[in-house]
Motif scaffolding. Sequence first.
Motif, short mmCIF file in Angstrom:
data_model
loop_
_atom_site.label_atom_id
_atom_site.label_comp_id
_atom_site.label_asym_id
_atom_site.label_seq_id
_atom_site.Cartn_x
_atom_site.Cartn_y
_atom_site.Cartn_z
N LYS A 13 0.84 -1.22 0.00
CA LYS A 13 0.00 0.00 0.00
C LYS A 13 0.86 1.26 0.00
N SER A 14 1.98 1.22 0.72
CA SER A 14 2.85 2.40 0.84
C SER A 14 3.39 2.81 -0.52
N THR A 15 3.75 1.83 -1.35
CA THR A 15 4.27 2.13 -2.70
C THR A 15 3.19 2.81 -3.53
N VAL A 16 1.97 2.30 -3.47
CA VAL A 16 0.85 2.89 -4.20
C VAL A 16 0.63 4.32 -3.73
N CYS A 17 0.65 4.52 -2.42
CA CYS A 17 0.40 5.86 -1.85
C CYS A 17 1.52 6.85 -2.21
N GLU A 18 2.75 6.36 -2.25
CA GLU A 18 3.87 7.23 -2.66
C GLU A 18 3.69 7.73 -4.09
N ILE A 19 3.24 6.83 -4.97
CA ILE A 19 3.00 7.21 -6.37
C ILE A 19 1.86 8.23 -6.45
N LEU A 20 0.79 8.00 -5.68
CA LEU A 20 -0.34 8.93 -5.67
C LEU A 20 0.12 10.32 -5.23
N GLU A 21 0.98 10.36 -4.23
CA GLU A 21 1.47 11.65 -3.71
C GLU A 21 2.44 12.32 -4.68
N GLU A 22 3.43 11.56 -5.13
CA GLU A 22 4.52 12.15 -5.92
C GLU A 22 4.12 12.45 -7.36
N GLU A 23 3.34 11.56 -7.97
CA GLU A 23 3.02 11.74 -9.39
C GLU A 23 1.68 12.45 -9.63
N TYR A 24 0.77 12.35 -8.65
CA TYR A 24 -0.56 12.92 -8.86
C TYR A 24 -0.94 13.98 -7.83
N GLN A 25 0.00 14.29 -6.90
CA GLN A 25 -0.21 15.31 -5.87
C GLN A 25 -1.49 15.07 -5.07
N ILE A 26 -1.79 13.81 -4.83
CA ILE A 26 -2.94 13.45 -4.00
C ILE A 26 -2.49 13.39 -2.55
N LYS A 27 -3.22 14.06 -1.68
CA LYS A 27 -2.89 14.08 -0.25
C LYS A 27 -3.23 12.73 0.37
N VAL A 28 -2.24 12.08 0.99
CA VAL A 28 -2.46 10.77 1.62
C VAL A 28 -2.45 10.91 3.14
N LEU A 29 -3.51 10.42 3.75
CA LEU A 29 -3.59 10.37 5.22
C LEU A 29 -3.37 8.93 5.63
N ASN A 30 -2.31 8.69 6.38
CA ASN A 30 -1.94 7.33 6.78
C ASN A 30 -2.50 7.05 8.18
N ALA A 31 -3.47 6.13 8.23
CA ALA A 31 -4.14 5.84 9.50
C ALA A 31 -3.19 5.29 10.56
N ASP A 32 -2.24 4.44 10.14
CA ASP A 32 -1.27 3.87 11.09
C ASP A 32 -0.37 4.95 11.68
N LYS A 33 0.08 5.87 10.82
CA LYS A 33 0.94 6.95 11.32
C LYS A 33 0.17 7.88 12.25
N MET A 34 -1.10 8.10 11.91
CA MET A 34 -1.94 8.94 12.78
C MET A 34 -2.11 8.27 14.15
N ALA A 35 -2.30 6.95 14.13
CA ALA A 35 -2.47 6.21 15.39
C ALA A 35 -1.20 6.30 16.24
N LYS A 36 -0.04 6.26 15.59
CA LYS A 36 1.23 6.37 16.31
C LYS A 36 1.35 7.74 16.98
N GLN A 37 0.95 8.78 16.26
CA GLN A 37 0.98 10.13 16.82
C GLN A 37 0.00 10.26 17.99
N LEU A 38 -1.17 9.68 17.81
CA LEU A 38 -2.19 9.75 18.85
C LEU A 38 -1.80 8.98 20.11
N SER A 39 -0.92 7.97 19.94
CA SER A 39 -0.53 7.13 21.08
C SER A 39 0.66 7.70 21.85
N LYS A 40 1.08 8.92 21.52
CA LYS A 40 2.18 9.55 22.25
C LYS A 40 1.75 9.86 23.69
#
Length: 199
Positions: A13-40
């Motif tokens: 999924k990360s590879t797909v999301c990187e392409i969406l961000e880099e080639e199509y300028q689509i904003k990606v919200l990563n639920a796992d990364k958000m959960a890590k931030q929330l668990s601080k």
Amino acid sequence: MIIGITGSSGAGKSTVCEILEEEYQIKVLNADKMAKQLSKKGNEYLTDIITLFGKEILQENGELDRPKLANIIYNNEEKRRKLNECTFRHIHVALQEEIKKIYTNNQKSIIAIDAPLLFEAKLEDICNLVIAVIAKDEELQIERIIQRDHITREQATRRLQAQMPDEFYTSKSQYVIVNDGKIEDIEEQIKEVLENITL
């Protein structure tokens, strides 16, 4: 437009999301990364995790001991379910706030939500469509998990086996991308999906 991106661990999924961000300028919200931030330390989510599992899942500095927690939940289905319920509740709120912020600044934005447990968390309810990312080679998935999380083969295999099969994701999604590691193939599949969406 909000696009859900889901699939089992190591599917790519990360590879797909990187392409969406880099080639199509689509904003990606990563639920796992958000959960890590929330668990601080100091956040309500961590307080809820402590309520569920006790203070033994904390490091000496008071931060969450993620490897210890992962070891607990991947060996106990009931405890994994309880953690997921808690996580989903907090992620829903955080995602809605972030989406509102993005659309306040740019009404025409396309947002992608990268969430392995998208369907379990009922996040498809806020998506216009869902793309399932799968890898037909299980060995490739295991290798990706080992490299990404720096865990043993046994742990990676157990983690993959604890998740839903590909059919679970593909049967509930509008589009499917097969990530077998060939970047050109992935780019072509993404291009086809986006052309269909934006027609």
